[in-house]
Design a protein around this motif. Structure first.
Motif, short mmCIF file in Angstrom:
data_model
loop_
_atom_site.label_atom_id
_atom_site.label_comp_id
_atom_site.label_asym_id
_atom_site.label_seq_id
_atom_site.Cartn_x
_atom_site.Cartn_y
_atom_site.Cartn_z
N PRO A 94 70.07 46.36 45.86
CA PRO A 94 68.86 45.55 45.72
C PRO A 94 68.25 45.77 44.34
N GLY A 125 64.76 44.74 41.90
CA GLY A 125 63.47 44.09 41.70
C GLY A 125 63.33 43.73 40.23
N GLY A 126 62.31 44.30 39.59
CA GLY A 126 62.07 44.01 38.18
C GLY A 126 62.97 44.79 37.25
N ASN A 127 63.80 45.69 37.82
CA ASN A 127 64.77 46.47 37.02
C ASN A 127 64.08 47.41 36.04
N THR A 128 62.86 47.88 36.38
CA THR A 128 62.12 48.77 35.48
C THR A 128 62.21 50.23 35.90
N GLY A 129 62.95 50.51 36.98
CA GLY A 129 63.04 51.89 37.48
C GLY A 129 63.66 52.80 36.44
N LEU A 134 65.69 40.01 43.82
CA LEU A 134 64.71 39.34 44.69
C LEU A 134 63.73 38.43 43.95
N SER A 139 54.43 49.11 33.73
CA SER A 139 55.46 48.07 33.86
C SER A 139 55.00 46.89 34.72
N GLN A 151 58.39 44.54 40.47
CA GLN A 151 58.07 43.71 41.64
C GLN A 151 57.55 44.57 42.77
N ASN A 153 58.27 48.35 43.93
CA ASN A 153 57.21 49.36 44.04
C ASN A 153 57.25 50.06 45.40
N THR A 180 60.37 52.35 45.62
CA THR A 180 60.28 53.61 44.87
C THR A 180 59.01 54.39 45.22
N GLY A 206 53.75 55.24 41.80
CA GLY A 206 52.46 55.94 41.67
C GLY A 206 51.53 55.17 40.74
N GLU A 245 64.46 53.51 48.20
CA GLU A 245 65.23 53.08 47.01
C GLU A 245 66.45 52.20 47.34
N ILE A 255 64.00 45.24 51.42
CA ILE A 255 62.61 44.90 51.72
C ILE A 255 62.39 43.45 51.27
N GLU A 310 57.15 60.60 40.85
CA GLU A 310 56.88 59.19 41.17
C GLU A 310 58.02 58.25 40.82
N ASN A 360 73.22 50.31 48.85
CA ASN A 360 73.05 51.05 47.61
C ASN A 360 73.72 52.43 47.64
C1 LIG Z 1 56.73 51.05 30.84
C2 LIG Z 1 56.97 51.60 32.21
C3 LIG Z 1 55.93 52.27 32.85
C4 LIG Z 1 56.11 52.79 34.13
N1 LIG Z 1 55.08 53.46 34.73
C5 LIG Z 1 55.25 53.94 35.97
C6 LIG Z 1 54.19 54.65 36.63
O1 LIG Z 1 53.13 54.87 36.08
N2 LIG Z 1 54.41 55.07 37.88
C7 LIG Z 1 55.60 54.85 38.54
O2 LIG Z 1 55.73 55.25 39.70
N3 LIG Z 1 56.61 54.21 37.94
C8 LIG Z 1 56.48 53.76 36.68
N4 LIG Z 1 57.51 53.12 36.07
C9 LIG Z 1 58.81 52.97 36.77
C10 LIG Z 1 59.01 51.64 37.53
O3 LIG Z 1 58.25 50.61 36.95
C11 LIG Z 1 58.67 51.82 39.01
O4 LIG Z 1 59.56 52.72 39.60
C12 LIG Z 1 58.68 50.50 39.79
O5 LIG Z 1 58.14 50.72 41.08
C13 LIG Z 1 60.07 49.89 39.94
O6 LIG Z 1 59.95 48.55 40.40
P1 LIG Z 1 61.07 47.45 40.07
O7 LIG Z 1 60.68 46.21 40.75
O8 LIG Z 1 61.30 47.38 38.61
O9 LIG Z 1 62.32 48.11 40.81
P2 LIG Z 1 63.83 48.23 40.30
O10 LIG Z 1 63.91 49.04 39.07
O11 LIG Z 1 64.46 46.91 40.27
O12 LIG Z 1 64.44 49.08 41.52
C14 LIG Z 1 64.05 50.40 41.76
C15 LIG Z 1 64.70 50.88 43.07
O13 LIG Z 1 64.18 50.15 44.17
C16 LIG Z 1 65.22 49.42 44.83
N5 LIG Z 1 64.67 48.12 45.18
C17 LIG Z 1 64.06 47.23 44.36
N6 LIG Z 1 63.63 46.18 45.06
C18 LIG Z 1 63.97 46.40 46.35
C19 LIG Z 1 63.80 45.67 47.56
N7 LIG Z 1 63.16 44.50 47.58
N8 LIG Z 1 64.28 46.21 48.70
C20 LIG Z 1 64.92 47.41 48.70
N9 LIG Z 1 65.10 48.13 47.59
C21 LIG Z 1 64.62 47.63 46.43
C22 LIG Z 1 66.38 49.37 43.86
O14 LIG Z 1 67.62 49.29 44.53
C23 LIG Z 1 66.20 50.68 43.11
O15 LIG Z 1 66.76 51.73 43.85
C24 LIG Z 1 57.36 52.62 34.78
C25 LIG Z 1 58.40 51.92 34.13
C26 LIG Z 1 58.22 51.42 32.86
C27 LIG Z 1 59.35 50.67 32.21
#
Ligand SMILES: Cc1cc2nc3c(=O)[nH]c(=O)nc-3n(C[C@H](O)[C@H](O)[C@H](O)COP(=O)(O)OP(=O)(O)OC[C@H]3O[C@@H](n4cnc5c(N)ncnc54)[C@H](O)[C@@H]3O)c2cc1C
Length: 470
Positions: A68, A70-74, A92, A136, A141, A145, A148, A151, A201, A207, A426, A463
């Motif tokens: 899965p 989301g925004g790929n920011t993990g 998604l 991010s 997404q 959030n 993961t 936080g 994760e 989700i 976090e 995953n």
């Molecule tokens: C500039 C920057 C600042 C950040 N600051 C913080 C911060 O302050 N606190 C913090 O906690 N994180 C922070 N992060 C990390 C990141 O943004 C978080 O972890 C965020 O929650 C990831 O969301 P995403 O949609 O990008 O998930 P993704 O990176 O796409 O995925 C993260 C994980 O979740 C899973 N996943 C994603 N979507 C789903 C779904 N719908 N169902 C099941 N599994 C799914 C994926 O398989 C992967 O394991 C930051 C990142 C950046 C680049």
């Protein structure tokens, strides 16, 4: 896997929802920070929960693993497929509807692919406030959030993502839909399954939607940038402020001189808030749903006799522009580190009261043992969560600095363990910290996690290799 199977998927979802050409899949196979890269059979872009059910059914039949995304920011490579080219990325982004906002219930139901900033905006349009806030937020997404348990900067007051969720909708690996969406505030009918999926994760289910808690919109805010005498003073000030301003305290971010200097050096748009340099800074924000003079409240708290002993200098934001400038300084630190060269990053937490001692120990160790690097340890001090990072010195060769990573990681994580802290506060485990989790988690916890994973996902299609070894 023959082309016939992919053609089946195209028939199920429509041609434009199954990407397999290199040029189309490229951005899904590498994380935003460019730390992880993989290959995939295809990338699928479902538009509805029913389409996710169809994808999961297809994956079960063909024994194809789902990643899965989301925004790929993990930060931990959780959303990046492995290098086999046999996994399917399920992105998604098209499931991005706000299904409902109920101002009366202080709740909203959104699809997993909704970008966090859009969730915040939809809440605001209904006169409500969704407090999850991350650097991010323009890309991550809400599904990511939840997955993961993100936080961010408001955890001190509102808690982590888990504390902000009332219900979850997800597609399980057997293709069934778990519908736990509900605005109920109280529901003690057995195990909390939604909570189990939060922080999983992508290893237990996809989700697809969530019902979120909302709060009254904030009408008054005060923000200060403060120089304190030491990290110990920072924690004493935190205790003092919590008793004086109560739960108005949203954010209490710690920045050492190294972080402020690096950010100001790398970005011309950033300015040091003070004329003289100081060792330790805090970014403090309080807010209230009522119309209050919070500048006065914060100023009074910061100028009290006991606070004055801890504070060397302080400036209150007098405009929204200045407030944003303080926050930019804080949020630009990770990017400044990237621009400045190599950096090693550890997202750790200890009990708040232990933070100064931990910081002192890490700092002493880095000074003595990492001559080609310097500590940039900053973050959510109000939660005991530090981004314990080490940056390469400008004159040091990158290869030699990076070669120290295993030894540095071991010592930093051992110190965290000695302090009873967490090696992932976090950002989660993803593929980055699987071995670290195995090393530091208790055998009972690991065994229970493996049993839960096997019960929910007996074929191991969700995953694999993330969080737990497959
Ligand atoms: C500039 C920057 C600042 C950040 N600051 C913080 C911060 O302050 N606190 C913090 O906690 N994180 C922070 N992060 C990390 C990141 O943004 C978080 O972890 C965020 O929650 C990831 O969301 P995403 O949609 O990008 O998930 P993704 O990176 O796409 O995925 C993260 C994980 O979740 C899973 N996943 C994603 N979507 C789903 C779904 N719908 N169902 C099941 N599994 C799914 C994926 O398989 C992967 O394991 C930051 C990142 C950046 C680049």
């Amino acid at each position: 896997m023959g082309n016939g199977a992919l053609a089946e998927l195209r028939t199920l979802l429509g041609n434009d929802s199954v990407l397999s050409a290199d040029a189309d899949t490229e951005t899904y196979l590498i994380d935003q920070l460019r730390n992880y890269r993989g290959r995939a059979l295809a990338v699928v872009l479902p538009r509805s929960t029913e389409q996710v059910v169809a994808i999961v059914g297809w994956c079960r039949e063909h024994r194809v693993a789902i990643v899965p995304q989301g925004g790929n920011t993990g930060y931990c490579g959780g959303a990046t497929p492995d290098e086999s080219g046999r996994e399917l990325v399920l992105a998604l982004q098209r499931m991005n509807r706000v299904r409902a906002v109920s101002a009366a219930d202080f709740s909203m139901t959104v699809e997993a692919g909704c970008v966090l900033a859009r969730v915040q905006q939809a809440a605001a349009e209904a006169g409500r406030f969704f407090p999850l806030s991350l650097g991010s937020q323009g890309s991550c997404q809400i599904g990511g959030n939840l997955a993961t348990n993100a936080g961010g900067v408001n955890v001190l007051r509102y808690g982590m993502t888990r504390d902000l969720v009332l219900g979850v909708e997800a597609v399980l690996p057997d293709g069934s839909i778990y519908n736990g969406l509900s605005a109920l505030r109280k529901d003690n009918t057995g195990y909390n399954l939604g909570s189990l999926l939060i922080g999983s994760e992508g290893t237990l289910a996809v989700i697809t939607a969530a019902t979120l808690k909302l709060w009254p919109q904030m009408r008054s805010t005060a923000t200060a940038f403060v120089a304190v005498t030491s990290a110990q003073a920072a924690i004493e000030l935190l205790g003092m402020l919590r008793t004086q301003v109560g739960d108005r305290l949203n954010s209490f971010e710690y920045l050492p001189r190294s972080a402020v200097q690096l950010a100001c050096e790398q970005f011309d748009s950033l300015q040091d808030p003070f004329e003289s340099p100081y060792d330790s800074y805090l970014l403090i924000e309080i807010s209230s749903a009522g119309l209050e003079d919070l500048d006065d409240l914060l100023q009074t708290a910061l100028t009290s006799d006991s606070a004055s002993e801890l504070i060397l200098d302080a400036v209150l934001a007098t405009s929204e522009r200045q407030r944003q400038a303080f926050w930019h300084l804080r949020e630009k630190v990770p990017e400044a580190q990237r621009r400045a060269g190599g950096s090693l990053k550890y997202d750790v937490s200890v009990q708040v009261s232990q933070l100064p001692a931990f910081l002192a120990q890490v700092s002493e160790w880095v000074t003595a043992n990492v001559p080609d690097g310097f500590l940039v340890c900053y973050g959510h001090a109000g939660d005991g969560n530090l981004h314990c990072n080490i940056s390469q010195r400008p004159d040091a060769p990158l290869a030699g600095f990076l070669a120290r990573e295993p030894a540095i990681k071991r010592r930093v994580h051992d110190m965290v363990k000695e302090f009873g802290g967490s090696i992932s506060a976090e950002h989660g485990i993803g593929q980055q910290k699987v071995e670290e989790l195995e090393r530091y988690a208790s055998p009972v916890k690991l065994e229970l996690m493996r049993r839960l994973k096997h019960t929910i996902d007996p074929l191991g299609i969700m995953n694999p290799g993330k969080v737990l070894r497959s």
